[in-house]
Enzyme design. Structure first.
Site, PDB file in Angstrom:
ATOM      1  N   SER A 186       0.837  -1.204   0.000  1.00 35.42           N
ATOM      2  CA  SER A 186       0.000   0.000   0.000  1.00 35.42           C
ATOM      3  C   SER A 186       0.866   1.246   0.000  1.00 35.42           C
ATOM      4  CB  SER A 186      -0.865   0.013   1.259  1.00 35.42           C
ATOM      5  OG  SER A 186      -1.540   1.251   1.393  1.00 35.42           O
ATOM      6  N   TYR A 199      -2.205  -1.162  10.739  1.00 26.96           N
ATOM      7  CA  TYR A 199      -2.322  -1.547   9.326  1.00 26.96           C
ATOM      8  C   TYR A 199      -1.099  -1.096   8.523  1.00 26.96           C
ATOM      9  CZ  TYR A 199      -4.015  -1.380   4.476  1.00 26.96           C
ATOM     10  OH  TYR A 199      -4.143  -1.531   3.122  1.00 26.96           O
TER      11      TYR A 199
HETATM   12  P1  NAD Z   1     -11.408  -6.075  -0.077  1.00 34.38           P
HETATM   13  O1  NAD Z   1     -12.198  -5.959   1.170  1.00 34.38           O
HETATM   14  O2  NAD Z   1     -12.141  -6.227  -1.343  1.00 34.38           O
HETATM   15  O3  NAD Z   1     -10.393  -7.283   0.019  1.00 34.38           O
HETATM   16  C1  NAD Z   1      -9.783  -7.698   1.212  1.00 34.38           C
HETATM   17  C2  NAD Z   1     -10.063  -9.186   1.338  1.00 34.38           C
HETATM   18  O4  NAD Z   1      -9.285  -9.711   2.407  1.00 34.38           O
HETATM   19  C3  NAD Z   1     -11.505  -9.517   1.675  1.00 34.38           C
HETATM   20  O5  NAD Z   1     -12.283  -9.652   0.515  1.00 34.38           O
HETATM   21  C4  NAD Z   1     -11.358 -10.838   2.418  1.00 34.38           C
HETATM   22  O6  NAD Z   1     -11.647 -11.903   1.564  1.00 34.38           O
HETATM   23  C5  NAD Z   1      -9.877 -10.911   2.771  1.00 34.38           C
HETATM   24  N1  NAD Z   1      -9.666 -11.176   4.194  1.00 34.38           N
HETATM   25  C6  NAD Z   1      -9.647 -10.312   5.219  1.00 34.38           C
HETATM   26  N2  NAD Z   1      -9.428 -10.977   6.376  1.00 34.38           N
HETATM   27  C7  NAD Z   1      -9.287 -12.285   6.055  1.00 34.38           C
HETATM   28  C8  NAD Z   1      -9.043 -13.478   6.795  1.00 34.38           C
HETATM   29  N3  NAD Z   1      -8.855 -13.451   8.132  1.00 34.38           N
HETATM   30  N4  NAD Z   1      -8.995 -14.651   6.131  1.00 34.38           N
HETATM   31  C9  NAD Z   1      -9.181 -14.705   4.795  1.00 34.38           C
HETATM   32  N5  NAD Z   1      -9.400 -13.610   4.037  1.00 34.38           N
HETATM   33  C10 NAD Z   1      -9.457 -12.424   4.665  1.00 34.38           C
HETATM   34  O7  NAD Z   1     -10.472  -4.802  -0.109  1.00 34.38           O
HETATM   35  P2  NAD Z   1      -9.212  -4.420  -1.014  1.00 34.38           P
HETATM   36  O8  NAD Z   1      -9.047  -2.980  -0.785  1.00 34.38           O
HETATM   37  O9  NAD Z   1      -9.335  -4.934  -2.385  1.00 34.38           O
HETATM   38  O10 NAD Z   1      -8.014  -5.155  -0.281  1.00 34.38           O
HETATM   39  C11 NAD Z   1      -7.080  -5.958  -0.962  1.00 34.38           C
HETATM   40  C12 NAD Z   1      -5.686  -5.572  -0.554  1.00 34.38           C
HETATM   41  O11 NAD Z   1      -5.424  -4.246  -0.988  1.00 34.38           O
HETATM   42  C13 NAD Z   1      -5.441  -5.578   0.949  1.00 34.38           C
HETATM   43  O12 NAD Z   1      -4.195  -6.179   1.208  1.00 34.38           O
HETATM   44  C14 NAD Z   1      -5.386  -4.096   1.288  1.00 34.38           C
HETATM   45  O13 NAD Z   1      -4.569  -3.869   2.405  1.00 34.38           O
HETATM   46  C15 NAD Z   1      -4.788  -3.542   0.023  1.00 34.38           C
HETATM   47  N6  NAD Z   1      -4.957  -2.102  -0.178  1.00 34.38           N
HETATM   48  C16 NAD Z   1      -6.190  -1.541  -0.302  1.00 34.38           C
HETATM   49  C17 NAD Z   1      -6.319  -0.171  -0.520  1.00 34.38           C
HETATM   50  C18 NAD Z   1      -7.666   0.483  -0.684  1.00 34.38           C
HETATM   51  O14 NAD Z   1      -7.739   1.708  -0.651  1.00 34.38           O
HETATM   52  N7  NAD Z   1      -8.743  -0.246  -0.870  1.00 34.38           N
HETATM   53  C19 NAD Z   1      -5.183   0.605  -0.609  1.00 34.38           C
HETATM   54  C20 NAD Z   1      -3.936   0.024  -0.481  1.00 34.38           C
HETATM   55  C21 NAD Z   1      -3.839  -1.333  -0.280  1.00 34.38           C
END
Ligand code: NAD
Ligand code: MG
Length: 294
Positions: A186, A199
């Site tokens: 991130s 986080y």
């Molecule tokens: P999202 O909610 O669509 O995806 C996160 C997924 O993590 C969930 O769908 C879930 O299936 C999984 N998850 C969480 N806890 C879990 C557990 N204990 N066991 C199994 N699965 C679990 O959101 P996203 O934003 O697409 O997140 C994906 C990645 O992107 C993450 O690593 C997040 O940190 C990163 N990220 C997101 C952003 C943002 O702004 N959305 C920015 C930077 C990084």
């Protein structure tokens, strides 16, 4: 010819409607519904015959990567939490619509034995493993350190760091030279927010893991790269990841003036797995609407 499109007006802009879901949240219930490339992503055989495991692939970046991988010719196993079955069902249907194998492997990554089983089950169902995407993540905002309980801290560490470690360790039993590991880190790894202390620590760990593992695995012909998204419109943000004030103006402070959509990162996950990118390892590829990198 592909029509030119202004990226500032291509997707929804703030203000967004107030919305809140219990963790982990569903993409299906967000307003506006995120774009994971369901309609827009077009493949060209870049990952033909590859076998991929993606965590957190029911929604968000993981889902965008799963759709794109299938359209590029890969078979894809997806992991998600059991509560996310409605989102996951849509992803499996989209993978199968491409004539590819879609394998649904729900379960909680905070458990080491489950992580090991997940990789074994994926490799068995796919007949091997060449791409592993560590993407699942937990983000719960907290304005004060005293608001972070030991239990919450532990859940964030387990989901974002331990699972990445356990899964990569298990995946290495299967990955052959030419394989790719992709870690979702991130912009928080470089520029942490005051209310995302635990986080952001995990995302810095993901960036470091990417770089050290790239050095360790380079001689073995296995590439390790990271993706560093900025503010992206996903369930993570509406299920405790952001305050309501931040959500209503989500992405508005970036030079693009809007949040990114998961679909806008799909081709990055493809590129990092693509064999033509064979000299790229230990890199972190950002997509943050103009901010983000150091
Ligand atoms: P999202 O909610 O669509 O995806 C996160 C997924 O993590 C969930 O769908 C879930 O299936 C999984 N998850 C969480 N806890 C879990 C557990 N204990 N066991 C199994 N699965 C679990 O959101 P996203 O934003 O697409 O997140 C994906 C990645 O992107 C993450 O690593 C997040 O940190 C990163 N990220 C997101 C952003 C943002 O702004 N959305 C920015 C930077 C990084
Ligand atoms: Mg989800």
């Amino acid at each position: 010819m592909i029509a030119m499109q202004d990226p500032t007006t291509k997707h929804p802009k703030p203000p967004f409607e107030k919305q809140k879901q219990p963790f982990p949240g569903l993409a299906t219930r967000m307003n506006p519904k995120p774009d994971h490339g369901e309609i827009s992503y077009k493949g060209s055989g870049r990952l033909a015959g590859r076998k991929a495991l993606i965590t957190g692939a029911d929604s968000g970046m993981g889902r965008a990567a799963a759709i794109a991988y299938a359209r590029e010719g890969a078979d894809v196993a997806i992991n998600y939490l059991p509560d996310e079955e409605p989102d996951a069902k849509e992803v499996i249907a989209l993978i199968e619509k491409e004539g590819r194998k879609g394998v649904a492997l729900p379960g909680d990554l905070r458990n080491e034995a489950f992580c090991e089983k997940l990789v074994e089950d994926a490799a068995k169902a796919l007949g091997g493993l060449d791409i592993f995407v560590s993407n699942a993540g937990r983000q719960q905002q907290a304005g004060a350190l005293s608001d972070i309980t030991t239990e919450g801290f532990d859940a964030t560490m387990k989901t974002n760091i331990y699972a990445m470690f356990w899964l990569t360790k298990a995946a290495l039993k299967h990955l052959q030279p030419g394989s790719a590991i992709i870690i979702t880190t991130s912009e928080q790894a470089y520029d942490p927010s005051g209310d995302l202390v635990d986080y952001a620590m995990t995302k810095a760990a993901g960036m470091s893991f990417t770089k050290s593992m790239a050095k360790q695995l380079g001689p073995k012909g296995i590439r390790v790269n990271g993706v560093a998204p900025g503010p992206i419109w996903t369930p993570l943000q509406v299920a405790g990841g952001a305050t309501m004030e931040k959500l209503e103006q989500f992405g508005g402070k970036t030079p693009m003036g809007r949040p990114g959509q998961p679909a806008e990162l799909a081709s990055i996950y493809v590129q990092l797995a693509d064999p033509t990118a064979s000299y790229a390892t230990g890199q972190v590829y950002g997509a943050a609407g103009g901010g983000g990198q150091p």
